[in-house]
Design an enzyme around this catalytic site. Structure first.
Site, PDB file in Angstrom:
ATOM      1  N   HIS A 236       0.850  -1.196   0.000  1.00 46.87           N
ATOM      2  CA  HIS A 236       0.000   0.000   0.000  1.00 46.87           C
ATOM      3  C   HIS A 236       0.882   1.242   0.000  1.00 46.87           C
ATOM      4  CE1 HIS A 236       0.896  -0.690   4.250  1.00 46.87           C
ATOM      5  NE2 HIS A 236       0.491   0.537   4.526  1.00 46.87           N
TER       6      HIS A 236
ATOM      7  N   ASP B 223       5.765   4.490   5.032  1.00 45.29           N
ATOM      8  CA  ASP B 223       6.716   3.509   5.557  1.00 45.29           C
ATOM      9  C   ASP B 223       6.800   2.248   4.698  1.00 45.29           C
ATOM     10  OD1 ASP B 223       4.058   3.180   6.541  1.00 45.29           O
ATOM     11  OD2 ASP B 223       4.758   1.697   7.987  1.00 45.29           O
ATOM     12  N   HIS B 224       6.003   2.166   3.641  1.00 49.96           N
ATOM     13  CA  HIS B 224       6.033   0.986   2.780  1.00 49.96           C
ATOM     14  C   HIS B 224       6.481   1.301   1.355  1.00 49.96           C
ATOM     15  CE1 HIS B 224       3.877  -1.813   5.569  1.00 49.96           C
ATOM     16  NE2 HIS B 224       3.570  -0.643   6.109  1.00 49.96           N
TER      17      HIS B 224
ATOM     18  N   HIS C 201       5.849  -6.010  11.747  1.00 46.58           N
ATOM     19  CA  HIS C 201       5.270  -4.661  11.761  1.00 46.58           C
ATOM     20  C   HIS C 201       4.851  -4.255  13.181  1.00 46.58           C
ATOM     21  CE1 HIS C 201       2.768  -1.197  10.519  1.00 46.58           C
ATOM     22  NE2 HIS C 201       3.534  -1.205   9.423  1.00 46.58           N
TER      23      HIS C 201
END
Length: 301
Positions: free
Chosen positions: A61, A65-66, A266
Site C-alpha cells: 500500500h 513507511d512501505h 510490523h
C-alpha cells in the site's frame, strides 16, 4: 529452495531495534522485494544483495513507511547502469512513485492492481506464481501470495504414453495441474502419477491489515504466513480503528488458514525488544508454530 529475508520488522516509526518494514524473497533466479521502505538500498547492501539483482518490487500500500524508498531504489539502479527490466507491482497510484527517468538504461514494467475480494493471479513465470487480494486497511492494501510450484509426485511416462497424452502436457500435469486434452479428455495428475500431493511452497505477506476472511483465503495452507502484528491485545481497539492486527488476531488467522508457520511483523514503535516474549506468548498460545520477526531474520522453505 525459497528463502525469505526480513529487512525490517517495525511499523511506521523506526527504532534502533527495528527498521521500517520490508522483506526479500529469493527463489531460483528471482529476487522479489516487498515494501521498499526508506533505507532499503542500505539494508540490501548489508545482506550482500545488489539492487541490480531485483526482478520484482511489490508494494502492499501507499503509506510512506512501505513505499518511500522506491524512488531512491530506482535511482540507484539507474546510477549502477542497470540494463535489465524490473517489474513494479502495487495498488492504484503506484506509478506516481515509480517515475521512468529520461534516457533510462532499463525498462520499468508497472502493474497497478485494482481492489479485489478475490484471489487474483498477477503473473506466472517459470514455476513462480504471484497473486494478491485486497485486505482491510485505511487505504487500499494488497496482501500477496508468492507460490513456488514443485512436482506434485512421481510422473509415470509409460502410463502417459498409454493414455495418449501429448508430451507438451507432461510438465503441467507433473506440477499438479488438471489439463484438458484437444480431444476433450480431462487428465488429472493421479492418472499418471504416484505419491500425489501439493508440494508447492506458498508465502503469504499481509502488509498492513486488520484480520479477516481475505487474509485467511489468501493464506490457506500456506507454508509461511507473514502477518501484520502491530499491537498487543491490550491495544485491540486502536488496532481496529487503524486497520491493523494484534498478535492474537494474527494467530487466529494462521490457525484458521492452516498455515504451517506464522511470522509476526510490523510491531509498533512503542514496543521495544523487551516485549518480544509478550508477542510470542500471546500468539503461540493459540498457534504454536510462531516466530517473532527480527531485522535480518532468514527463513528457508
Amino acid at each position: 529452495m525459497l528463502k525469505i529475508i526480513l529487512l525490517g520488522s517495525g511499523g511506521a516509526i523506526p527504532r534502533p531495534c527495528r527498521e521500517l518494514p520490508g522483506a526479500l524473497i529469493e527463489v531460483d533466479r528471482y529476487r522479489i522485494l516487498i515494501d521498499p521502505s526508506e533505507g532499503t538500498v542500505k539494508r540490501l547492501e548489508g545482506i550482500g544483495v545488489s539492487p541490480l539483482k531485483l526482478t520484482h518490487i511489490m508494494i502492499t500500500h501507499l503509506h510512506a513507511d512501505h513505499v518511500n524508498g522506491l524512488p531512491g531504489l530506482l535511482a540507484t539502479m539507474l546510477m549502477l547502469n542497470r540494463v535489465t527490466p524490473v517489474t513494479v507491482i502495487g495498488p492504484v497510484g503506484i506509478s506516481e512513485f515509480a517515475p521512468i527517468p529520461v534516457n533510462s538504461s532499463f525498462r520499468i514494467n508497472i502493474i497497478e492492481l485494482k481492489p479485489t475480494n478475490d484471489i487474483t493471479l498477477i503473473e506466472s513465470v517459470d514455476n513462480l506464481e504471484l497473486r494478491y487480494i485486497t485486505t482491510y486497511h485505511t487505504i487500499q492494501n494488497n496482501s500477496y501470495l508468492v507460490t513456488l510450484k514443485r512436482p506434485a509426485g512421481r510422473f509415470n511416462p509409460s502410463k502417459a504414453r498409454e493414455l495418449g497424452i501429448p508430451v507438451t502436457y507432461w510438465r503441467r500435469i507433473q506440477m499438479g495441474e488438471v489439463v484438458t486434452l484437444p480431444d476433450g479428455r480431462v487428465i488429472e495428475p493421479s492418472m499418471v502419477m504416484s505419491d500425489v500431493g501439493d508440494r508447492s511452497i506458498k508465502v503469504a505477506y499481509t502488509g498492513d491489515t486488520a484480520p479477516g476472511d481475505g487474509v485467511v483465503k489468501l493464506a490457506k495452507d500456506s507454508t509461511v504466513l507473514i502477518h501484520d502484528s502491530t499491537y498487543l491485545p491490550n491495544d485491540a481497539k486502536e488496532a481496529e480503528s487503524r486497520g491493523h492486527s494484534t498478535c492474537l488476531d494474527a494467530a487466529l488467522d494462521a490457525k484458521e488458514a492452516n498455515a504451517k508457520l506464522l511470522v509476526l511483523t510490523h510491531m509498533s514503535f512503542r514496543y521495544g525488544y523487551e516485549y518480544y516474549w509478550d508477542f510470542l506468548k500471546c500468539a503461540s498460545d493459540v498457534f504454536p508454530r510462531t516466530l517473532v520477526a527480527r531485522d535480518g531474520m532468514i527463513i528457508e522453505a
